[in-house]
Design a protein around this motif. Structure first.
Motif, short mmCIF file in Angstrom:
data_model
loop_
_atom_site.label_atom_id
_atom_site.label_comp_id
_atom_site.label_asym_id
_atom_site.label_seq_id
_atom_site.Cartn_x
_atom_site.Cartn_y
_atom_site.Cartn_z
N ASP A 268 -67.25 -19.25 9.59
CA ASP A 268 -68.66 -19.63 9.35
C ASP A 268 -68.96 -20.52 8.13
O ASP A 268 -69.59 -21.67 8.35
CB ASP A 268 -69.53 -18.47 9.37
N ARG A 269 -68.23 -20.24 6.98
CA ARG A 269 -68.35 -21.15 5.95
C ARG A 269 -67.72 -22.39 6.27
O ARG A 269 -68.20 -23.58 5.93
CB ARG A 269 -67.70 -20.59 4.71
N ALA A 270 -66.53 -22.41 6.79
CA ALA A 270 -65.55 -23.64 7.08
C ALA A 270 -66.54 -24.47 7.99
O ALA A 270 -66.37 -25.87 7.59
CB ALA A 270 -64.12 -23.00 7.70
N ALA A 271 -67.15 -23.94 8.98
CA ALA A 271 -67.82 -25.06 9.73
C ALA A 271 -68.93 -25.93 8.96
O ALA A 271 -69.44 -27.07 9.30
CB ALA A 271 -68.65 -24.20 10.91
N ALA A 272 -69.58 -25.35 7.87
CA ALA A 272 -70.62 -25.80 7.17
C ALA A 272 -70.10 -26.58 6.09
O ALA A 272 -70.85 -27.38 5.19
CB ALA A 272 -71.59 -24.74 6.89
N HIS A 273 -68.85 -26.60 6.01
CA HIS A 273 -68.05 -27.06 4.56
C HIS A 273 -68.02 -28.66 4.88
O HIS A 273 -67.56 -29.23 6.05
CB HIS A 273 -66.90 -26.67 4.68
N HIS A 274 -68.39 -29.54 3.67
CA HIS A 274 -68.26 -30.90 3.95
C HIS A 274 -67.07 -31.51 3.21
O HIS A 274 -66.66 -30.90 2.14
CB HIS A 274 -69.57 -31.50 3.13
N ARG A 275 -66.09 -31.93 4.07
CA ARG A 275 -64.89 -32.40 3.71
C ARG A 275 -65.01 -33.99 3.28
O ARG A 275 -65.37 -34.91 3.95
CB ARG A 275 -63.78 -32.41 4.93
N VAL A 276 -64.46 -34.28 2.21
CA VAL A 276 -64.46 -35.49 1.31
C VAL A 276 -63.17 -36.11 1.93
O VAL A 276 -62.16 -35.76 1.28
CB VAL A 276 -64.75 -35.64 0.08
N ILE A 277 -63.24 -37.28 2.66
CA ILE A 277 -62.11 -38.07 3.03
C ILE A 277 -61.99 -39.22 2.29
O ILE A 277 -62.86 -40.20 2.19
CB ILE A 277 -62.17 -38.50 4.68
N LEU A 278 -60.67 -39.46 1.54
CA LEU A 278 -60.45 -40.53 0.62
C LEU A 278 -59.86 -41.57 1.68
O LEU A 278 -59.02 -41.35 2.37
CB LEU A 278 -59.49 -40.31 -0.62
N ASP A 279 -60.21 -43.00 1.54
CA ASP A 279 -59.73 -43.86 2.17
C ASP A 279 -58.38 -44.59 1.43
O ASP A 279 -58.26 -44.45 0.20
CB ASP A 279 -60.40 -45.28 2.44
N GLY A 280 -57.40 -45.13 2.13
CA GLY A 280 -56.45 -45.67 1.46
C GLY A 280 -55.38 -44.85 0.80
O GLY A 280 -55.44 -43.52 0.85
N ASP A 281 -54.32 -45.35 0.27
CA ASP A 281 -53.15 -44.74 -0.59
C ASP A 281 -53.31 -44.78 -2.13
O ASP A 281 -54.14 -45.85 -2.85
CB ASP A 281 -51.82 -45.07 -0.08
N ILE A 282 -52.55 -44.07 -2.62
CA ILE A 282 -52.28 -44.20 -4.34
C ILE A 282 -51.80 -45.53 -4.61
O ILE A 282 -51.01 -45.94 -3.91
CB ILE A 282 -51.63 -43.23 -5.03
N PRO A 283 -52.75 -46.55 -5.39
CA PRO A 283 -52.17 -47.63 -5.73
C PRO A 283 -50.64 -47.45 -6.48
O PRO A 283 -50.23 -46.58 -6.84
CB PRO A 283 -52.93 -48.10 -6.97
#
Length: 331
Positions: A268-283
């Motif tokens: 239930d908590r996981a469904a409402a959880h906001h995932r931040v997705i980072l673009d790109g790779d480590i420089p």
């Protein structure tokens, strides 16, 4: 019990740059900034968790602190002594109180040595114990880490990965150190064994009063074992605070992205959880971005982030962040 009066070890503006050579004469044409101006303190009896993506410099920090790598610049103050000022003879004396548990329990143990010989090696180098005293100490250490003392004449290939890591822990404990750097000590172990090794480390800390620097990828495990956490990115510390503060009230966008990736066991908590997705790779650390190291992937980057490096500053008591807009991210 953590003692915050004086730090056991303090790292000040530590840098470790690996030279890049090229051409016929193999001259230096650049450098990899594996660790770039890192500062932190570790107090008696506490565990500092060091986390970040692969290649961020966590292991290099640990090895440079131990002087396994020579630092490019900076200070490493251990029990009031600057390790960079010590010669080989004096450094050997200090090293008895600083030990390391390595990531790979298969590669870190000599396959041609018995368990007894492996654990005895630090005693041979640093002490003047008699053979009988060494034998008793080895059996005591094996018992402490949960191994049968009668295993002294066996070889590493006769043990499982978890048992091998226990042998590595016994070796690290041989000289009764004050500080142990744990370099991803559970990453190569089965999940069921990881908890056993972490529980062993916690029991030893309570029993002996050890201080740990715990380097790992598993953020849930780091939260479990650590008192404070430092988050690294591209050779720099982005945020350092109490473990619960990092998890519940982080201020750096990179830390927030890492914390959002931690699995939540409650559906239930996981469904409402906001995932931040980072673009790109480590420089590439050979050529890090100008301004903030994180600006190429940061979801809130502004013009200032691309021209001015953020100050590593204390935004609240014992909460350090390297971000121009740390206050805004928590609003």
């Amino acid at each position: 019990m953590t003692n915050k009066d004086t730090p056991l070890i303090e790292v000040r503006n530590l840098k470790k740059h690996f030279p890049i050579t090229g051409g016929f004469l193999q001259r230096q044409i650049g450098s990899v900034k594996a660790v770039d101006d890192v500062s932190f303190k570790v107090y008696h009896g506490e565990t500092l968790g060091l986390v970040g993506e692969t290649g961020c410099g966590k292991t290099t920090v640990g090895r440079t602190m131990m002087r396994l790598y020579e630092p490019t610049s900076g200070e490493i103050i251990f029990n009031g002594v600057d390790l960079n000022s010590l010669g080989e003879k004096d450094l050997r004396k200090v090293r008895a109180k600083m030990q390391m548990i390595f990531q790979d329990p298969y590669a870190s143990l000599n396959p041609r040595m018995t368990v007894g010989s492996i654990v005895r090696a630090p005693l041979d180098v640093h002490t003047k114990m008699s053979s009988r005293e060494k034998h008793d100490r080895i059996q005591e250490l094996l018992d402490i880490v949960g191994l049968n003392p009668d295993f002294v004449n066996r070889y590493p290939h006769e043990f499982s990965g978890g048992q091998r890591q226990r042998i590595g822990i016994a070796r690290a404990l041989a000289l009764e150190p004050d500080l142990i750097v744990c370099d991803e000590p559970i990453s190569s172990l089965d999940v069921s064994i990881q908890a056993q090794v972490v529980n062993l480390l916690e029991e030893l800390q309570k029993k002996i009063g050890l201080t740990y620097i715990f380097i790992a990828h598993d953020l849930s495990m780091v939260r479990h074992i650590s008192n404070r956490m430092a988050v690294m990115y591209l050779g720099k510390i982005m945020e350092l605070a109490d473990r619960d503060e990092i998890y519940l009230n982080s201020a750096h966008p990179y830390t927030q992205a890492l914390m959002s990736a931690v699995p939540i066991p409650d559906p239930d908590r996981a469904a409402a959880h906001h995932r931040v997705i980072l673009d790109g790779d480590i420089p590439n650390p050979k050529n890090p971005p100008k301004g903030c190291n994180f600006n190429t992937r940061c979801p809130i980057a502004k013009e200032r982030c691309f021209v001015e490096e953020p100050e590593y500053r204390e935004i609240e008591k014992d909460h350090w962040v390297a971000c121009h807009f740390a206050e805004e991210t928590r609003a």
